[in-house]
Design a protein around this motif. Structure first.
Motif, short mmCIF file in Angstrom:
data_model
loop_
_atom_site.label_atom_id
_atom_site.label_comp_id
_atom_site.label_asym_id
_atom_site.label_seq_id
_atom_site.Cartn_x
_atom_site.Cartn_y
_atom_site.Cartn_z
N ARG A 1 42.22 -28.60 -14.14
CA ARG A 1 41.99 -27.82 -12.93
C ARG A 1 42.74 -26.49 -12.98
O ARG A 1 42.20 -25.44 -12.64
CB ARG A 1 42.42 -28.61 -11.70
N ASP A 2 44.00 -26.54 -13.42
CA ASP A 2 44.81 -25.32 -13.49
C ASP A 2 44.23 -24.31 -14.47
O ASP A 2 44.31 -23.10 -14.25
CB ASP A 2 46.24 -25.67 -13.91
N LEU B 1 41.14 -23.83 -14.99
CA LEU B 1 39.97 -23.23 -14.36
C LEU B 1 40.33 -22.27 -13.23
O LEU B 1 39.50 -21.42 -12.85
CB LEU B 1 39.04 -24.32 -13.82
N ASP B 2 41.52 -22.40 -12.68
CA ASP B 2 41.91 -21.58 -11.53
C ASP B 2 41.71 -20.08 -11.74
O ASP B 2 41.15 -19.41 -10.86
CB ASP B 2 43.37 -21.86 -11.15
N LEU C 1 38.12 -19.01 -11.25
CA LEU C 1 37.69 -19.04 -9.86
C LEU C 1 38.29 -17.88 -9.07
O LEU C 1 37.65 -17.35 -8.16
CB LEU C 1 38.07 -20.38 -9.24
N TRP D 1 44.66 -28.45 -1.18
CA TRP D 1 43.42 -28.70 -1.91
C TRP D 1 42.21 -28.18 -1.15
O TRP D 1 41.25 -27.69 -1.75
CB TRP D 1 43.27 -30.19 -2.20
N HIS E 1 42.00 -24.59 -1.98
CA HIS E 1 41.46 -24.36 -3.31
C HIS E 1 39.96 -24.66 -3.36
O HIS E 1 39.21 -23.98 -4.08
CB HIS E 1 42.21 -25.20 -4.34
N ALA F 1 37.02 -22.18 -4.46
CA ALA F 1 36.04 -22.56 -5.48
C ALA F 1 34.61 -22.38 -5.00
O ALA F 1 33.73 -21.98 -5.78
CB ALA F 1 36.27 -24.02 -5.89
N LEU G 1 30.92 -24.32 -13.09
CA LEU G 1 32.36 -24.19 -12.85
C LEU G 1 32.74 -24.81 -11.51
O LEU G 1 33.72 -25.58 -11.42
CB LEU G 1 32.75 -22.71 -12.87
N LYS G 2 31.98 -24.51 -10.48
CA LYS G 2 32.28 -25.02 -9.15
C LYS G 2 32.17 -26.55 -9.11
O LYS G 2 33.02 -27.22 -8.52
CB LYS G 2 31.32 -24.38 -8.15
N TYR H 1 35.14 -28.19 -10.99
CA TYR H 1 36.41 -28.00 -10.26
C TYR H 1 36.48 -28.91 -9.04
O TYR H 1 37.49 -29.59 -8.81
CB TYR H 1 36.55 -26.54 -9.85
#
Length: 238
Positions: A109-110, A112-113, A116, A156, A159, A163, A171-172, A175
């Motif tokens: 997840r990190d 991908l941050d 996004l 969350w 985030h 997202a 990607l969405k 995530y």
């Protein structure tokens, strides 16, 4: 015992929401597209879960394109034809702590941050920023109450709001599925050895508020610096 109840017993390591989602998802995938699976009441009773748990399972399945829900006479749950992206989300949903450590999900997840954040810098509307600020307000309420677990869950939500701005469906989907997995296996929150818990969540609150401000003003350098800082000062979730 109903067929759905038997399906749910196949993996007791999952939460009741995950068990219900997987059981109904399997039922939908085995049925012809558009087939009626039953009413919400019927399927909830067959799963043997509370209404809130069942509704959360439906939310997960609807977001992944596995089912559709129709109201009124003849309504109920119907099988849909999930897209490849939805199937990817379902495969992530089926993971549990025994198959993949939650820490691995956090690490992915990190990674991908920043992608996004780049999308949010380019595509965030005023309404998107307003939704992020609503999540920030809930985070602040948790800080004021000293509720670390509530803070992390509101975090969350923030985030997830970031997202959802992304136009990149793959990607969405990945995530948000990772967030579902992490949240479903989080029981408590622990700070690192150098900070007290109140100090930690207070500092994290400011970091996230600064991040949303940077997105609002389209300050790319500041936003990317903050997300790097965000991902190198993580606490433990258990």
């Amino acid at each position: 015992m109903t067929d759905l109840a038997q399906r749910m017993m196949m993996d007791a390591s999952l939460s009741r929401t995950e068990q219900a989602a997987l059981a109904i998802g399997q039922l939908a995938e085995q049925a012809p597209r558009g087939a009626r699976l039953g009413t919400k009441t019927e399927l909830q009773e067959q799963c043997g879960v509370a209404k809130g748990t069942f509704n959360e399972a439906l939310r997960i399945l609807q977001s992944r394109g596995v089912i559709t829900v129709r109201s009124g006479p003849g309504g109920g749950l119907f099988a849909a034809s999930p897209t490849p992206i939805a199937r990817l989300g379902n495969s992530i949903l089926s993971l549990d702590a025994a198959e993949g450590d939650v820490a691995d999900a956090v690490r992915i997840r990190d990674t991908l941050d920043p992608l996004l954040i780049e999308d949010a810098l380019e595509h965030s509307s005023a309404a998107d920023i307003a939704r992020m600020r609503v999540a920030l307000a809930v985070m602040q309420e948790a800080v004021d109450a000293g509720d670390a677990t509530g803070f992390v869950r509101a975090n969350w939500d923030l985030h997830a709001a970031i997202a959802r701005v992304s136009p990149n469906g793959i990607l969405k989907s990945i995530y948000l599925s990772l967030l579902d997995l992490i949240e479903s296996h989080t029981v408590s929150v622990e700070p690192d050895d150098h900070q007290s818990l109140p100090q930690y969540i207070t500092e994290r609150q400011k970091l996230h508020a600064d991040l949303v401000d940077a997105l609002d003003t389209r300050d790319r350098d500041r936003a990317l610096r903050l997300i790097r800082e965000h991902n190198t000062t993580l606490t433990s979730v258990r």
